[in-house]
Write a protein that holds these residues in place. Structure first.
Motif, short mmCIF file in Angstrom:
data_model
loop_
_atom_site.label_atom_id
_atom_site.label_comp_id
_atom_site.label_asym_id
_atom_site.label_seq_id
_atom_site.Cartn_x
_atom_site.Cartn_y
_atom_site.Cartn_z
N GLU A 186 -29.00 39.74 24.20
CA GLU A 186 -29.30 41.37 23.84
C GLU A 186 -30.19 41.58 24.49
O GLU A 186 -31.11 41.92 24.03
N TYR A 187 -29.72 42.59 25.66
CA TYR A 187 -30.89 42.96 26.29
C TYR A 187 -31.20 43.42 26.41
O TYR A 187 -33.03 43.53 26.30
N GLY A 188 -30.99 44.95 25.10
CA GLY A 188 -32.36 45.65 24.71
C GLY A 188 -33.35 45.29 23.79
O GLY A 188 -33.73 45.21 24.33
N VAL A 189 -32.70 44.50 23.42
CA VAL A 189 -33.12 43.36 22.65
C VAL A 189 -34.81 42.53 23.11
O VAL A 189 -35.14 42.06 22.78
N ALA A 190 -34.45 41.95 23.72
CA ALA A 190 -34.78 40.80 24.91
C ALA A 190 -36.00 41.47 25.74
O ALA A 190 -36.92 41.44 25.67
N LEU A 191 -35.26 42.66 26.51
CA LEU A 191 -36.70 43.72 26.77
C LEU A 191 -37.30 45.13 26.31
O LEU A 191 -37.95 46.00 26.76
N LEU A 193 -35.48 47.49 24.95
CA LEU A 193 -35.43 49.04 25.34
C LEU A 193 -34.65 49.56 24.24
O LEU A 193 -33.51 48.90 23.87
N THR A 194 -35.13 50.77 24.21
CA THR A 194 -34.51 51.93 23.35
C THR A 194 -33.02 52.08 23.80
O THR A 194 -32.82 52.99 23.00
N ASP A 195 -33.18 52.18 24.85
CA ASP A 195 -32.14 53.48 25.59
C ASP A 195 -31.17 52.87 26.10
O ASP A 195 -30.61 52.80 27.33
N PHE A 196 -31.12 51.42 26.28
CA PHE A 196 -29.55 50.82 26.27
C PHE A 196 -28.49 50.73 26.66
O PHE A 196 -28.17 50.94 25.25
N ASP A 197 -27.98 51.00 27.67
CA ASP A 197 -26.56 51.33 28.18
C ASP A 197 -25.96 50.06 28.69
O ASP A 197 -24.81 50.88 28.59
N GLY A 198 -26.02 49.34 28.75
CA GLY A 198 -25.27 48.53 29.33
C GLY A 198 -25.95 47.85 30.52
O GLY A 198 -25.48 46.28 31.30
N THR A 199 -26.85 49.05 30.84
CA THR A 199 -27.14 48.51 32.67
C THR A 199 -28.67 48.63 32.54
O THR A 199 -29.57 49.74 31.60
N VAL A 200 -29.38 47.20 32.61
CA VAL A 200 -31.08 47.36 32.74
C VAL A 200 -31.92 48.39 33.30
O VAL A 200 -32.87 49.07 33.32
#
Length: 341
Positions: free
Chosen positions: A141-146, A148-155
């Motif tokens: 999960e890129y939002g968790v990994a990085l 990101l509070t507003d991860f929408d599928g594109t970093v």
């Protein structure tokens, strides 16, 4: 330069399963074929011009799933560029600090692209550079990994990649499908892996919604895995292991505790299941890596802007471990295929 033939890989990593169809980006088969043709044309043009690329690969640890993803990645780029691409492969030996050292070394060397295999490798690469393109793989999960509070599928920025996230609600369904009478499930994971925490939190939520008591059992590293696993086996009807790299590298420990105790292990991916589990909903890590390599080819040739590339996902396949199922006397539900031994 790391060279492994596709034939030798397929023999050595059969546990990584059959090909999975990409789903996250949608699109018809004709549009996918057109995109692939365009990518091949751009890559062929670059190769014909003699343009050479150096790609740094930081892999967190060696185990079947991550090895397969790296092999797929290398095979995809080699298919596009042939000898015009060189891989600097480095294994971090399951140490986050070593990931940082490797990533900083790639930046100093001026590689053209970094492939980060697993979450700590991705985190280290992102911290090391905001200019060199970074593609992650085997990241849940890129939002968790990085963070990101507003991860929408594109970093955005210089990061994209592929995710090995399986549908966690279906993972919970799998457990109750196999063990409808189970009342207690232990969730075993390494506390140092943020994406493992995310997975067990979600699976716990889904299991508890089914009336199953789900308890988390976190270990800090491989040194305390055995004692924590023993506690999980003693206190539960079954154990669930997410796509956790430390567990994947130590399946023998888990199997040596859970199988004699007659406690089935359900796994987040096929490599773990082949080592200690009874069943899994698993992706093909080779295909995941291959998709990452195709993304890398587009970035290197300038065909795609990494800042707008969405993270890509794959389908899952229902698999079971025949040997362990037979040992535990478990009946396999319909729709599962045996993991190749």
């Amino acid at each position: 330069m790391r060279k492994i033939s596709r034939r030798s890989f397929l023999s050595a990593a059969a546990v990584c399963g059959a090909a999975a169809a990409l789903t996250a980006c949608g699109g018809s088969s004709s549009s996918t074929a057109a995109s692939s043709t365009a990518s091949s044309a751009a890559a062929s043009s670059a190769a014909a011009d003699g343009q050479k690329y150096t790609v740094g690969i930081c892999q967190l640890v060696e185990h079947a799933a991550l090895d397969a993803a790296t092999q797929g990645f290398e095979d995809a780029l080699t298919a596009q560029f042939g000898e015009n691409v060189t891989f600097d492969f480095q294994n971090a030996q399951n140490d986050s600090a070593t990931c940082a050292t490797i990533a900083n070394g790639f930046v100093s060397a001026g590689v053209d692209l970094i492939m980060a295999n697993a979450t700590p490798a991705l985190q280290a690469a992102q911290a090391a550079t905001d200019s060199i393109p970074i593609l992650g793989t085997s990241v849940t999960e890129y939002g968790v990994a990085l963070g990101l509070t507003d991860f929408d599928g594109t970093v955005g920025g210089n990061v994209s990649g592929t995710s090995d996230l399986a549908p966690l609600d279906q993972q919970a369904d799998m457990i109750t499908e196999w063990l409808p009478e189970a009342t207690k499930v232990g969730l075993l994971y390494c506390s140092a892996e943020a994406n493992s925490q995310y997975q067990v939190d979600e699976v716990q939520k889904y299991l508890e919604a089914k009336g199953v008591t789900a308890t988390q059992y976190a270990f800090s590293d491989s040194n305390d895995l055995a004692s924590v696993c023993q506690k999980a086996a003693d206190e539960n009807d079954a154990v669930y292991v997410p796509t956790d790299n430390t567990c994947a590298a130590n399946t023998g420990i888990i199997d040596g505790i859970c199988r004699p105790a007659k406690k089935p292990v359900f796994a987040g991916e096929e490599g773990i299941c082949s080592g200690c589990g009874v069943a899994t909903l698993s992706i093909s890590y080779y295909d995941l890596g291959y998709t990452t390599g195709e993304m890398a080819a587009k970035v290197l040739t300038g065909e795609a802007d990494i800042s707008t590339m969405p993270v890509e996902y794959t389908n899952v396949t229902k698999k079971y471990n025949k040997t362990i199922c037979d040992d535990l006397g478990m009946t396999v539900p319909e729709g599962y295929e045996a993991i190749e031994e």
